[in-house]
Design a protein around this motif. Structure first.
Motif, mmCIF file in Angstrom:
data_model
loop_
_atom_site.group_PDB
_atom_site.id
_atom_site.type_symbol
_atom_site.label_atom_id
_atom_site.label_comp_id
_atom_site.label_asym_id
_atom_site.label_seq_id
_atom_site.Cartn_x
_atom_site.Cartn_y
_atom_site.Cartn_z
ATOM 1 N N THR A 61 0.824 -1.204 0.000
ATOM 2 C CA THR A 61 0.000 0.000 0.000
ATOM 3 C C THR A 61 0.861 1.259 0.000
ATOM 4 O O THR A 61 2.089 1.203 -0.135
ATOM 5 C CB THR A 61 -0.964 -0.003 1.206
ATOM 6 N N CYS A 65 -3.674 5.361 2.764
ATOM 7 C CA CYS A 65 -4.597 4.442 2.081
ATOM 8 C C CYS A 65 -4.716 3.164 2.902
ATOM 9 O O CYS A 65 -3.725 2.444 3.074
ATOM 10 C CB CYS A 65 -4.101 4.120 0.670
ATOM 11 N N ASN A 68 -4.969 -2.335 0.194
ATOM 12 C CA ASN A 68 -3.703 -2.836 -0.325
ATOM 13 C C ASN A 68 -3.920 -3.749 -1.521
ATOM 14 O O ASN A 68 -5.055 -4.091 -1.861
ATOM 15 C CB ASN A 68 -2.937 -3.572 0.780
ATOM 16 N N SER A 72 -7.264 -6.610 -0.547
ATOM 17 C CA SER A 72 -8.378 -5.658 -0.554
ATOM 18 C C SER A 72 -9.202 -5.785 -1.830
ATOM 19 O O SER A 72 -8.683 -6.149 -2.890
ATOM 20 C CB SER A 72 -7.871 -4.220 -0.421
ATOM 21 N N LEU A 105 -6.990 3.692 -7.539
ATOM 22 C CA LEU A 105 -6.949 2.259 -7.291
ATOM 23 C C LEU A 105 -7.242 1.501 -8.583
ATOM 24 O O LEU A 105 -8.277 1.725 -9.217
ATOM 25 C CB LEU A 105 -7.979 1.867 -6.219
ATOM 26 N N VAL A 116 -2.203 0.369 -6.360
ATOM 27 C CA VAL A 116 -2.526 1.507 -5.493
ATOM 28 C C VAL A 116 -1.560 2.630 -5.838
ATOM 29 O O VAL A 116 -0.344 2.468 -5.716
ATOM 30 C CB VAL A 116 -2.411 1.141 -4.001
#
Length: 423
Positions: A61, A65, A68, A72, A105, A116
Motif C-alpha cells: 500500500t 490508504c 492494499n 483488498s 486504485l 494503489v
C-alpha cells in the motif's frame, strides 16, 4: 575644565561599547555564506519519506490508504470511501480515482485491487538522485514517451513503481503493483459454449455472432460478466422463473445436494408466486433480477429500461426484504446504455459462458453434455426454471454429481465473481 571634558568622553565610549556588546547575536538573520556546509538534518525528512514509502510498499500500500494490493477488494473501498470520482478502463483492468484522497486504485473484473497509486504532494520535490541514493539502482527503468518509471522489488512479489516526468525529474506519483492479481482475471474471458440440433443454420450463425460480440463487449465493461476467474469453481443459474412446479423442484434438488443456485426471476412472475421466491431465498440461493416483462432492453428507451430493472428489484425486495445487485438481461440483450443504467441502479450484469440450450433442445442428455463436454474453471452455466423445463429438472442431479466428481466447487455468483448479491 579640560579634565572634566575628557572624563565625559571616556565614560560615554564605555557606555556605547557596553550597549553594542549586550545586543544579542541572531545568526538566523545573517545571510548564509556561499559554499557553507549545511547540517545533515536538512535532508532527514526526505530520507524518512522514502523509507516510509518502501516500508508501506512491502505491505502492498501507500501512505493514507487503508487498502492494499494483497487482499483488498473494491467493495471494501466503496463501503468506506463511497463511489470514486471517475472510473476509467485501461490496460489490465479499471482505475478508480478519488480526487480528495489523491489516490487511484486499479482493480480487475473480480474487484480485486492490484494497483494503489499515490499523488501525495509531499513527494513532488524528491529527485531521481535522492531515490537512487535511498533505494539503490532500480531493477528496471521503463522509458516512456514523457516519463521514466523506476521499478523496485519489495521482496514480496510486489513492485514499487516511481513515476518521474522527464520535464521535472522529480516524483509525479508512485504505484504499488501486484502483477499476479492484475493478471488473475483481466484476460480470463471465456468463449460461450453449448449447441442444439434444433437450431436452423441461420439461427446458429446469428447466435455465434452474438456470442463473439458480447464477449468483446463484456471485456471492456466494468459491470458485465461472462464468467468467473480461473479457479475450480462454477455457478448454476436458472432464468425465467418462478413457476409453481419446476422452480420448487430445482430448489429441492439444490438443497438435497447441498449446493447454492442463482435464480434470475421475472418481476411479473414474482408477483404471481411469492411463496416460491421466498423458498428459494430461505434455502440460501441468490434471488436475482431478470427484468419485469422479459423484453429486449436494447429496444426500449432509457426510462423504460430503468423501470424494467427497478420494478423487478422492488418486487423481489417486497418478498425477501432485499433488493438484488445482479441482473441478467433477457436474451443477454445488452449495450452500453443498458450497462450504464444497470450500474446507476446498483447492478452488475451477469451473462453466461455455457448455454445448455435447454430452451431449444429440451433433452436432459444434451443439457448434461453441453456442460460436461465444455466445462472450464469459472464457468457460469445457463439453464431455465419455467414450467416447460422438465428435462432441466431431470438433468440437474446428474449434472451436479458429475461436476462434483470432477472436483468443481459449485458456488453462487457473489462467491464466484466477488461481487454483491444484494444491495
Amino acid at each position: 575644565m579640560k579634565k572634566t571634558l575628557w572624563m565625559i568622553l571616556f565614560f560615554s565610549s564605555i557606555i556605547v561599547t557596553a550597549c553594542v556588546s549586550e545586543k544579542p547575536h541572531d545568526s538566523k538573520n545573517l545571510p548564509p555564506k556561499e559554499n557553507a556546509i549545511q547540517p545533515k538534518e536538512v535532508n532527514r525528512p526526505t530520507s524518512q519519506l522514502l523509507t516510509e514509502i518502501m516500508d508501506l510498499a512491502k505491505k502492498g500500500t501507500v501512505k493514507d490508504c487503508p487498502f492494499n494490493v494483497l487482499d483488498s477488494i473494491m467493495e471494501q473501498v466503496k463501503t468506506e470511501w463511497g463511489d470514486p470520482d471517475t472510473v476509467d478502463q485501461a490496460g489490465l483492468g479499471f482505475y478508480a480515482t478519488f480526487n480528495k484522497k489523491k489516490i487511484v486504485l486499479g482493480y480487475n473484473k473480480a474487484g480485486e485491487i492490484f494497483d494503489v497509486r499515490s499523488y501525495a504532494s509531499d513527494m513532488k520535490d524528491v529527485s531521481e538522485q535522492m531515490i537512487v541514493k535511498a533505494f539503490g539502482q532500480p531493477a528496471e527503468i521503463k522509458n516512456n514517451n514523457n516519463e521514466n518509471i523506476y521499478v523496485y522489488g519489495t521482496g514480496h512479489d510486489i513492485q514499487l513503481k516511481i513515476i518521474i516526468p522527464k520535464s521535472s525529474k522529480t516524483i509525479d506519483h508512485i504505484s504499488v503493483f501486484n502483477p499476479k492479481r492484475a493478471e488473475s482475471t483481466g484476460d480470463y474471458i471465456l468463449d460461450i459454449k453449448g449447441s442444439s440440433n434444433k437450431l436452423t443454420d441461420s439461427a446458429w450463425a446469428s447466435m455465434q455472432k452474438w456470442r463473439k460480440d458480447i464477449v468483446l463487449f463484456a471485456k471492456n465493461q466494468e459491470n458485465v460478466f461472462i464468467n468467473g476467474p480461473n479457479k475450480k469453481k462454477v455457478a448454476l443459474t436458472f432464468d425465467d422463473g418462478p413457476d409453481e412446479v419446476i422452480t420448487p423442484a430445482i430448489i429441492d434438488i439444490l438443497a438435497a445436494h447441498h449446493v447454492k443456485g442463482n435464480f434470475f426471476f421475472i418481476g411479473s412472475r414474482v408477483k404471481e408466486h411469492p411463496e416460491v421466491v421466498m423458498e428459494a431465498f430461505k434455502q440460501g440461493n441468490l434471488v436475482l433480477n431478470h427484468s419485469y416483462h422479459h423484453l429486449e432492453l436494447t429496444k426500449l428507451n432509457k426510462e423504460a429500461v430503468r423501470k424494467e430493472i427497478t420494478d423487478t428489484g422492488q418486487a423481489i425486495k417486497s418478498v425477501t426484504g432485499k433488493e438484488p445487485a445482479i441482473i441478467r438481461t433477457p436474451y443477454g440483450d445488452t449495450n452500453t446504455d443498458v450497462a450504464a443504467i444497470s450500474k446507476q441502479e446498483g447492478y452488475s450484469i451477469v451473462l453466461w459462458s455455457i448455454d445448455t440450450l435447454d430452451w431449444s433442445q429440451k433433452d436432459s442428455k444434451n443439457i448434461v453434455n453441453n456442460v460436461l463436454a465444455n466445462v472450464r474453471n469459472g464457468d457460469i452455466i445457463l439453464m431455465h426454471s419455467d414450467s416447460d423445463k422438465g428435462e432441466t429438472k431431470k438433468a440437474l442431479p446428474l449434472l451436479i454429481e458429475e461436476l462434483q466428481k470432477r472436483n468443481f466447487e459449485i458456488v453462487d455468483l457473489q462467491d464466484l465473481l466477488n461481487i454483491k448479491g444484494y444491495q
